[in-house]
Design a protein around this motif. Sequence first.
Motif, PDB file in Angstrom:
ATOM      1  N   ASP A 152       0.842  -1.201   0.000  1.00  0.00           N
ATOM      2  CA  ASP A 152       0.000   0.000   0.000  1.00  0.00           C
ATOM      3  C   ASP A 152       0.874   1.246   0.000  1.00  0.00           C
ATOM      4  OD1 ASP A 152      -2.141  -1.620   0.119  1.00  0.00           O
ATOM      5  OD2 ASP A 152      -2.837  -0.977   2.098  1.00  0.00           O
ATOM      6  N   ILE A 153       0.399   2.246  -0.682  1.00  0.00           N
ATOM      7  CA  ILE A 153       1.101   3.532  -0.713  1.00  0.00           C
ATOM      8  C   ILE A 153       0.465   4.440   0.345  1.00  0.00           C
ATOM      9  CG2 ILE A 153       1.564   5.572  -2.135  1.00  0.00           C
ATOM     10  CD1 ILE A 153       3.143   3.096  -3.078  1.00  0.00           C
ATOM     11  N   TYR A 154       1.285   4.878   1.292  1.00  0.00           N
ATOM     12  CA  TYR A 154       0.782   5.722   2.373  1.00  0.00           C
ATOM     13  C   TYR A 154       0.828   7.195   1.998  1.00  0.00           C
ATOM     14  CZ  TYR A 154       1.452   1.550   5.158  1.00  0.00           C
ATOM     15  OH  TYR A 154       1.397   0.279   5.628  1.00  0.00           O
ATOM     16  N   MET A 155       1.887   7.565   1.326  1.00  0.00           N
ATOM     17  CA  MET A 155       2.054   8.984   1.023  1.00  0.00           C
ATOM     18  C   MET A 155       1.152   9.386  -0.126  1.00  0.00           C
ATOM     19  SD  MET A 155       6.036   9.773   1.859  1.00  0.00           S
ATOM     20  CE  MET A 155       5.979  11.365   1.129  1.00  0.00           C
ATOM     21  N   ASP A 156       0.800  10.649  -0.142  1.00  0.00           N
ATOM     22  CA  ASP A 156      -0.149  11.178  -1.108  1.00  0.00           C
ATOM     23  C   ASP A 156       0.580  12.061  -2.122  1.00  0.00           C
ATOM     24  OD1 ASP A 156      -2.288  12.317  -2.418  1.00  0.00           O
ATOM     25  OD2 ASP A 156      -2.952  13.510  -0.717  1.00  0.00           O
ATOM     26  N   ILE A 157       0.606  11.627  -3.378  1.00  0.00           N
ATOM     27  CA  ILE A 157       1.307  12.397  -4.416  1.00  0.00           C
ATOM     28  C   ILE A 157       0.710  13.797  -4.552  1.00  0.00           C
ATOM     29  CG2 ILE A 157      -0.065  11.469  -6.354  1.00  0.00           C
ATOM     30  CD1 ILE A 157       3.717  12.296  -6.502  1.00  0.00           C
ATOM     31  N   LYS A 158      -0.588  13.914  -4.354  1.00  0.00           N
ATOM     32  CA  LYS A 158      -1.231  15.237  -4.465  1.00  0.00           C
ATOM     33  C   LYS A 158      -0.657  16.210  -3.436  1.00  0.00           C
ATOM     34  CE  LYS A 158      -4.275  14.452  -7.761  1.00  0.00           C
ATOM     35  NZ  LYS A 158      -3.274  13.970  -8.717  1.00  0.00           N
ATOM     36  N   ARG A 159      -0.431  15.720  -2.225  1.00  0.00           N
ATOM     37  CA  ARG A 159       0.137  16.570  -1.170  1.00  0.00           C
ATOM     38  C   ARG A 159       1.570  16.987  -1.542  1.00  0.00           C
ATOM     39  NH1 ARG A 159      -0.059  20.458   2.084  1.00  0.00           N
ATOM     40  NH2 ARG A 159       1.081  20.284   4.038  1.00  0.00           N
ATOM     41  N   VAL A 160       2.350  16.050  -2.028  1.00  0.00           N
ATOM     42  CA  VAL A 160       3.724  16.351  -2.440  1.00  0.00           C
ATOM     43  C   VAL A 160       3.702  17.391  -3.568  1.00  0.00           C
ATOM     44  CG1 VAL A 160       5.858  15.379  -3.403  1.00  0.00           C
ATOM     45  CG2 VAL A 160       4.559  14.074  -1.708  1.00  0.00           C
TER      46      VAL A 160
ATOM     47  N   ILE B  34       5.832   5.135  -6.411  1.00  0.00           N
ATOM     48  CA  ILE B  34       5.915   3.696  -6.698  1.00  0.00           C
ATOM     49  C   ILE B  34       6.402   2.866  -5.505  1.00  0.00           C
ATOM     50  CG2 ILE B  34       6.037   3.875  -9.211  1.00  0.00           C
ATOM     51  CD1 ILE B  34       9.110   3.596  -8.999  1.00  0.00           C
ATOM     52  N   GLU B  35       7.030   3.525  -4.532  1.00  0.00           N
ATOM     53  CA  GLU B  35       7.424   2.811  -3.309  1.00  0.00           C
ATOM     54  C   GLU B  35       7.281   3.785  -2.165  1.00  0.00           C
ATOM     55  OE1 GLU B  35      10.847  -0.233  -5.086  1.00  0.00           O
ATOM     56  OE2 GLU B  35      11.440   1.239  -3.587  1.00  0.00           O
TER      57      GLU B  35
ATOM     58  N   SER C  86       9.194   8.729   3.791  1.00  0.00           N
ATOM     59  CA  SER C  86       9.604   9.145   2.453  1.00  0.00           C
ATOM     60  C   SER C  86       9.055   8.189   1.409  1.00  0.00           C
ATOM     61  CB  SER C  86      11.132   9.243   2.365  1.00  0.00           C
ATOM     62  OG  SER C  86      11.708   7.978   2.488  1.00  0.00           O
ATOM     63  N   CYS C  87       9.284   8.551   0.145  1.00  0.00           N
ATOM     64  CA  CYS C  87       8.754   7.730  -0.939  1.00  0.00           C
ATOM     65  C   CYS C  87       9.633   7.876  -2.170  1.00  0.00           C
ATOM     66  CB  CYS C  87       7.324   8.145  -1.277  1.00  0.00           C
ATOM     67  SG  CYS C  87       7.175   9.818  -1.931  1.00  0.00           S
ATOM     68  N   LEU C  88       9.390   6.976  -3.114  1.00  0.00           N
ATOM     69  CA  LEU C  88      10.074   6.990  -4.400  1.00  0.00           C
ATOM     70  C   LEU C  88       9.040   7.358  -5.458  1.00  0.00           C
ATOM     71  CD1 LEU C  88      12.530   6.325  -6.208  1.00  0.00           C
ATOM     72  CD2 LEU C  88      11.755   3.952  -6.216  1.00  0.00           C
TER      73      LEU C  88
ATOM     74  N   SER D 185      12.287  -3.111 -13.854  1.00  0.00           N
ATOM     75  CA  SER D 185      11.525  -3.648 -14.985  1.00  0.00           C
ATOM     76  C   SER D 185      11.466  -2.588 -16.093  1.00  0.00           C
ATOM     77  CB  SER D 185      10.116  -4.007 -14.526  1.00  0.00           C
ATOM     78  OG  SER D 185       9.446  -2.828 -14.104  1.00  0.00           O
ATOM     79  N   SER D 186      10.967  -2.957 -17.253  1.00  0.00           N
ATOM     80  CA  SER D 186      11.000  -2.044 -18.402  1.00  0.00           C
ATOM     81  C   SER D 186      10.174  -0.770 -18.191  1.00  0.00           C
ATOM     82  CB  SER D 186      10.539  -2.764 -19.670  1.00  0.00           C
ATOM     83  OG  SER D 186       9.236  -3.256 -19.464  1.00  0.00           O
ATOM     84  N   ASP D 187       9.169  -0.811 -17.306  1.00  0.00           N
ATOM     85  CA  ASP D 187       8.406   0.417 -17.039  1.00  0.00           C
ATOM     86  C   ASP D 187       9.036   1.245 -15.912  1.00  0.00           C
ATOM     87  OD1 ASP D 187       7.780  -0.996 -14.733  1.00  0.00           O
ATOM     88  OD2 ASP D 187       5.600  -0.950 -15.058  1.00  0.00           O
ATOM     89  N   PHE D 188      10.145   0.751 -15.361  1.00  0.00           N
ATOM     90  CA  PHE D 188      10.899   1.411 -14.275  1.00  0.00           C
ATOM     91  C   PHE D 188      10.101   1.557 -12.983  1.00  0.00           C
ATOM     92  CE2 PHE D 188      13.101   3.203 -18.094  1.00  0.00           C
ATOM     93  CZ  PHE D 188      14.289   2.520 -17.903  1.00  0.00           C
ATOM     94  N   LYS D 189       9.023   0.771 -12.841  1.00  0.00           N
ATOM     95  CA  LYS D 189       8.194   0.883 -11.631  1.00  0.00           C
ATOM     96  C   LYS D 189       8.379  -0.274 -10.666  1.00  0.00           C
ATOM     97  CE  LYS D 189       4.576   3.556 -13.881  1.00  0.00           C
ATOM     98  NZ  LYS D 189       3.155   3.665 -14.174  1.00  0.00           N
ATOM     99  N   THR D 190       8.963  -1.363 -11.151  1.00  0.00           N
ATOM    100  CA  THR D 190       9.107  -2.560 -10.311  1.00  0.00           C
ATOM    101  C   THR D 190      10.561  -2.986 -10.272  1.00  0.00           C
ATOM    102  OG1 THR D 190       6.958  -3.231 -11.217  1.00  0.00           O
ATOM    103  CG2 THR D 190       8.145  -4.862  -9.904  1.00  0.00           C
ATOM    104  N   ARG D 191      11.068  -3.198  -9.060  1.00  0.00           N
ATOM    105  CA  ARG D 191      12.450  -3.666  -8.931  1.00  0.00           C
ATOM    106  C   ARG D 191      12.558  -5.108  -9.393  1.00  0.00           C
ATOM    107  NH1 ARG D 191      15.707  -0.410  -5.450  1.00  0.00           N
ATOM    108  NH2 ARG D 191      14.402   1.084  -4.336  1.00  0.00           N
ATOM    109  N   LYS D 192      13.654  -5.416 -10.075  1.00  0.00           N
ATOM    110  CA  LYS D 192      13.918  -6.810 -10.451  1.00  0.00           C
ATOM    111  C   LYS D 192      14.437  -7.546  -9.226  1.00  0.00           C
ATOM    112  CE  LYS D 192      15.006  -5.979 -15.308  1.00  0.00           C
ATOM    113  NZ  LYS D 192      16.061  -5.984 -16.335  1.00  0.00           N
ATOM    114  N   GLU D 193      14.199  -8.843  -9.181  1.00  0.00           N
ATOM    115  CA  GLU D 193      14.747  -9.659  -8.082  1.00  0.00           C
ATOM    116  C   GLU D 193      16.273  -9.658  -8.207  1.00  0.00           C
ATOM    117  OE1 GLU D 193      12.838 -11.047  -5.655  1.00  0.00           O
ATOM    118  OE2 GLU D 193      11.166 -10.028  -6.637  1.00  0.00           O
ATOM    119  N   SER D 194      16.950  -9.519  -7.056  1.00  0.00           N
ATOM    120  CA  SER D 194      18.419  -9.475  -7.129  1.00  0.00           C
ATOM    121  C   SER D 194      19.003 -10.878  -7.095  1.00  0.00           C
ATOM    122  CB  SER D 194      18.983  -8.640  -5.998  1.00  0.00           C
ATOM    123  OG  SER D 194      18.361  -8.967  -4.789  1.00  0.00           O
TER     124      SER D 194
END
Length: 106
Positions: free
Chosen positions: A1-9, A48-49, A59-61, A97-106
């Motif tokens: 779940d995303i806690y932070m609000d992009i609108k507020r930022v 995204i994170e 904080s957030c990404l 990942s190709s959309d840059f939103k998901t980390r690849k498994e290390s």
Amino acid sequence: DIYMDIKRVQELCNKKALRWTNHMFVRLIQRNISMQDVMNAIMSGEIIEDYPDDYPYPSCLIIGYTVGDKTIHVVCGLGENEVWLITAYYPDMTKWSSDFKTRKES
């Protein structure tokens, strides 16, 4: 779940209620990213994170776009009426990942 609000930022960014850290400035210079690119990324971006336990503020990404329409990631914290800008970078294809939103498994 995303806690932070992009609108507020984005609202705080619009008001220029931004705290630019020294770390952020060093990284922008190293990576050839402008302050305008960072603001553009926030205004065009989405969270995204999130890191609700970060100190001193949660904080957030954010994924967004530079003025030249390149994908960048911005890490920022949400203080009491200001956004703390922590770092920004161009995401690495080997780590994301190709959309840059998901980390690849290390």
